[in-house]
Design a protein around this motif. Structure first.
Motif, PDB file in Angstrom:
ATOM      1  N   SER A 102      41.756  48.029  42.719  1.00  0.00           N
ATOM      2  CA  SER A 102      40.486  48.183  42.004  1.00  0.00           C
ATOM      3  C   SER A 102      40.702  48.730  40.587  1.00  0.00           C
ATOM      4  O   SER A 102      40.010  48.328  39.651  1.00  0.00           O
ATOM      5  N   LEU A 103      41.682  49.622  40.430  1.00  0.00           N
ATOM      6  CA  LEU A 103      41.968  50.171  39.103  1.00  0.00           C
ATOM      7  C   LEU A 103      42.482  49.083  38.161  1.00  0.00           C
ATOM      8  O   LEU A 103      42.029  48.967  37.014  1.00  0.00           O
ATOM      9  N   HIS A 104      43.434  48.277  38.640  1.00  0.00           N
ATOM     10  CA  HIS A 104      43.969  47.201  37.801  1.00  0.00           C
ATOM     11  C   HIS A 104      42.879  46.191  37.436  1.00  0.00           C
ATOM     12  O   HIS A 104      42.824  45.704  36.310  1.00  0.00           O
ATOM     13  N   TRP A 105      41.998  45.883  38.394  1.00  0.00           N
ATOM     14  CA  TRP A 105      40.899  44.957  38.111  1.00  0.00           C
ATOM     15  C   TRP A 105      39.955  45.549  37.067  1.00  0.00           C
ATOM     16  O   TRP A 105      39.558  44.880  36.115  1.00  0.00           O
ATOM     17  N   ALA A 106      39.605  46.830  37.260  1.00  0.00           N
ATOM     18  CA  ALA A 106      38.620  47.460  36.387  1.00  0.00           C
ATOM     19  C   ALA A 106      39.117  47.588  34.949  1.00  0.00           C
ATOM     20  O   ALA A 106      38.317  47.521  34.003  1.00  0.00           O
ATOM     21  N   GLU A 107      40.431  47.733  34.767  1.00  0.00           N
ATOM     22  CA  GLU A 107      40.940  47.940  33.404  1.00  0.00           C
ATOM     23  C   GLU A 107      40.904  46.668  32.558  1.00  0.00           C
ATOM     24  O   GLU A 107      41.277  46.689  31.392  1.00  0.00           O
TER      25      GLU A 107
END
Length: 319
Positions: A102-107
């Motif tokens: 989710s962090l990689h997607w959100a960035e």
């Protein structure tokens, strides 16, 4: 005392002095790794996902890092048990598939500095989840102040998110928070699993389990079909390499070594240094604007994490 004895004593003192200096250097380097390197990974993720799909980025990162750490563990004669493999699969799901995925997607949509500030509230989430699981709510003034200030900081960061705009980017901050919640649950699970064994081996197994889930999800979601090596820029390749070597292999190894030799409270100080580093690097290298809102939110979040850390330590001291 004979000349020979004096010489031997002098040599022994010199060796002890060198060993002490080497030990101090190792400690400093390990803390720099979890302070500066982990703080810089937020910007590296932003650069990597510019031309590499986010789940593919995280999957490749953890596959390579996990394979290197596993080879190292096996070379040292360490062998996993089925209990460790099962627990590592669970940890890989919460830490890496949901947490990092989710962090990689959100960035793709959220500035790296903002993402780091949202992630920084993990100690608050861990405390709340642990208390809810145990059905025991022990609070003191520091903890209560930290929780309230932390929630205020998150509210400021999320404020103004236009869910009516229709773009997926509007959900970016919430995706980061979902990742923080998942990572926090993974921390609680890892504590309750009471697994003994090498932190190096357990980290390798968790990384590989999470990587398998990330790459499978990337294939099912269509990210693999969208991934074209020819479109990846040198900047994204360099960022991915940095995440593998420094963010995963070096920093994870340093983190595990520090946990073996120092108190978790001291090691956990990285949670309020990382966002400061991330915000600064985002401003310095990526042109991320530090608005008054971000500055106030950063102050509140970092202060909240410090208060929760001190409040938790005070509770443990009273037991």
């Amino acid at each position: 005392m004979s000349d020979t004895t004096q010489t031997m004593a002098a040599s022994s003192a010199l060796l002890e002095s060198k060993a002490g200096s080497a030990g101090r250097i190792r400690v400093v380097l390990c803390f720099l790794a979890i302070y500066l390197v982990w703080g810089s990974t937020y910007l590296a993720i932003r650069y990597a996902v510019e031309t590499i799909p986010p789940l593919v980025t995280a999957g490749i990162r953890h596959t390579v890092a996990g394979a290197v750490l596993l080879a190292w563990a096996l070379a040292k004669g360490q062998r996993p048990t089925w209990a460790q493999i099962r627990a590592s699969a669970v940890i890989g799901f919460f830490f890496f598939l949901i947490g990092h995925g989710s962090l990689h997607w959100a960035e793709q949509y959220v500035p790296s500095g903002t993402a780091s500030l949202l992630i920084a509230i993990e100690p608050i989430i861990v405390f709340l989840m642990s208390s809810a699981a145990a059905r025991v709510w022990k609070l003191n003034g520091l903890l209560l102040a930290g929780i309230l200030i932390g929630l205020a900081g998150v509210g400021i960061l999320v404020q103004g998110t236009d869910l009516q705009a229709g773009g997926r980017g509007a959900f970016g901050p919430f995706a980061v928070l979902i990742g923080a919640i998942s990572w926090s649950y993974g921390i609680i699970y890892s504590r309750r699993s009471k697994l003994s064994g090498s932190p190096l081996l357990l980290s390798a197994l968790s990384l590989l389990a999470g990587a398998a889930m990330l790459l499978t999800t990337a294939a099912l979601s269509g990210e693999m079909r969208e991934f074209s090596i020819s479109r990846v820029t040198p900047k994204s390749w360099m960022a991915l390499s940095y995440l593998i070597v420094f963010g995963s292999i070096i920093a994870f190894t340093a983190y595990n070594w520090l946990l073996e030799h120092y108190s978790p409270t001291l090691v956990a100080t990285h949670t309020y240094v990382n966002p400061v580093v991330a915000v600064f690097l985002g401003w310095l290298l990526a042109g991320e604007v530090i608005t008054l809102k971000v500055a106030i939110a950063a102050t509140l979040v970092v202060s909240a994490v410090v208060l929760v850390d001190r409040g938790t330590a005070k509770l443990h001291h009273l037991r």
